[in-house]
Design a protein around this motif. Structure first.
Motif, short mmCIF file in Angstrom:
data_model
loop_
_atom_site.label_atom_id
_atom_site.label_comp_id
_atom_site.label_asym_id
_atom_site.label_seq_id
_atom_site.Cartn_x
_atom_site.Cartn_y
_atom_site.Cartn_z
N ALA A 202 0.88 -0.83 -0.04
CA ALA A 202 -0.55 0.01 -0.22
C ALA A 202 0.78 0.93 -0.46
O ALA A 202 0.59 2.30 -0.67
N TRP B 254 -1.84 -1.66 -4.81
CA TRP B 254 -3.34 -1.73 -4.83
C TRP B 254 -3.70 -2.85 -4.90
O TRP B 254 -4.48 -3.80 -3.84
N ALA C 68 -2.19 -5.41 -2.19
CA ALA C 68 -2.09 -4.88 -1.09
C ALA C 68 -3.78 -5.85 -0.30
O ALA C 68 -3.86 -6.01 0.96
N ALA D 289 -7.02 2.70 -3.07
CA ALA D 289 -6.59 2.92 -2.43
C ALA D 289 -8.27 2.41 -1.12
O ALA D 289 -7.90 2.66 0.15
N TYR E 130 -8.89 -1.03 -0.79
CA TYR E 130 -7.50 -1.56 0.23
C TYR E 130 -7.80 -1.09 1.91
O TYR E 130 -8.44 -1.57 2.46
#
Length: 224
Positions: free
Chosen positions: A128, A133, A136, A199, A202
């Motif tokens: 991350a 991503w 992650a 983002a 995640y």
């Protein structure tokens, strides 16, 4: 001794000013073909590729003309059919993702040996921080499942898929059923569906990991 008339008749074609024999049709055609075969007459001719493309376009145009004649409503009806098919294909693509997903099929969560939930969390945070991503999301989902195994809410089982883990975990954590299913779908989308995480995706997985770590399960024991 030959007669004078005979001499004149034999030598007439050789005398200056005599008429040239008429050119025949075949001789004229051959002369024209030789002239037109010279390179300077073909400098602007279309290339072989251009001719092939033009032929293909004519074939496609003829095909559409034939289809328009057969379709209800003529050209307008054909246009409606084409648009409807395109919309159906787009809807299937959006719903199912890239064909690679169906070809690969949902696989197991873990491929590289046994690591702890904290190991997966550390890897997820590193990905991350670097803006990776997809990786992650994958590592955070593995952390969620490994944590449930460490708490004996799931029995450790090789080959378990994200969907299976979510369904089994929901038995003892029913208050998080929707979030578990969404997390499994996110994992499958980036791993097998060719989609890209971000983002926000995640962050939702990280929040779920934290919430599950604090949640009190139903006293049903690990799922079979």
């Amino acid at each position: 001794m030959m007669s004078t008339g005979g001499l004149i008749s034999h030598a007439a074609p050789l005398l200056p000013g005599a008429e040239t024999p008429p050119v025949t049709r075949d001789a004229g055609r051959e002369a024209a073909e030789r002239e037109l075969s010279k390179p300077q007459y073909h400098e602007n001719d279309p290339s072989l590729l251009d001719r092939a493309l033009a032929k293909a376009l004519r074939w496609i145009a003829d095909l559409f003309d034939a289809a328009a004649g057969a379709a209800p409503g003529g050209p307008l009806g054909l246009l409606v059919i084409v648009v409807a098919v395109a919309l159906a294909v787009a809807a299937l693509w959006w719903r199912l993702g890239s064909p690679r997903r169906s070809l690969a099929g949902p696989g197991s969560l873990f491929h590289d040996g046994v690591r702890s939930a904290d190991d997966h969390r550390t890897a997820a945070e590193a990905h991350a921080a670097a803006g990776r991503w997809n990786e992650a999301v994958q590592e955070r989902m593995r952390a969620v499942v490994r944590s449930l195994e460490e708490r004996t809410l799931l029995d450790p089982r090789p080959g378990r898929t994200a969907d299976e883990a979510a369904a089994e975990a929901a038995a003892s954590l029913p208050g998080h059923t929707a979030e578990l299913r969404a997390a499994a779908r996110a994992f499958d989308d980036v791993t097998y569906g060719g989609r890209t995480a971000d983002a926000d995706a995640y962050a939702r997985l990280r929040a779920l990991d934290t919430a599950l770590d604090r949640a009190k399960p139903l006293l049903t024991g690990p799922t079979a």
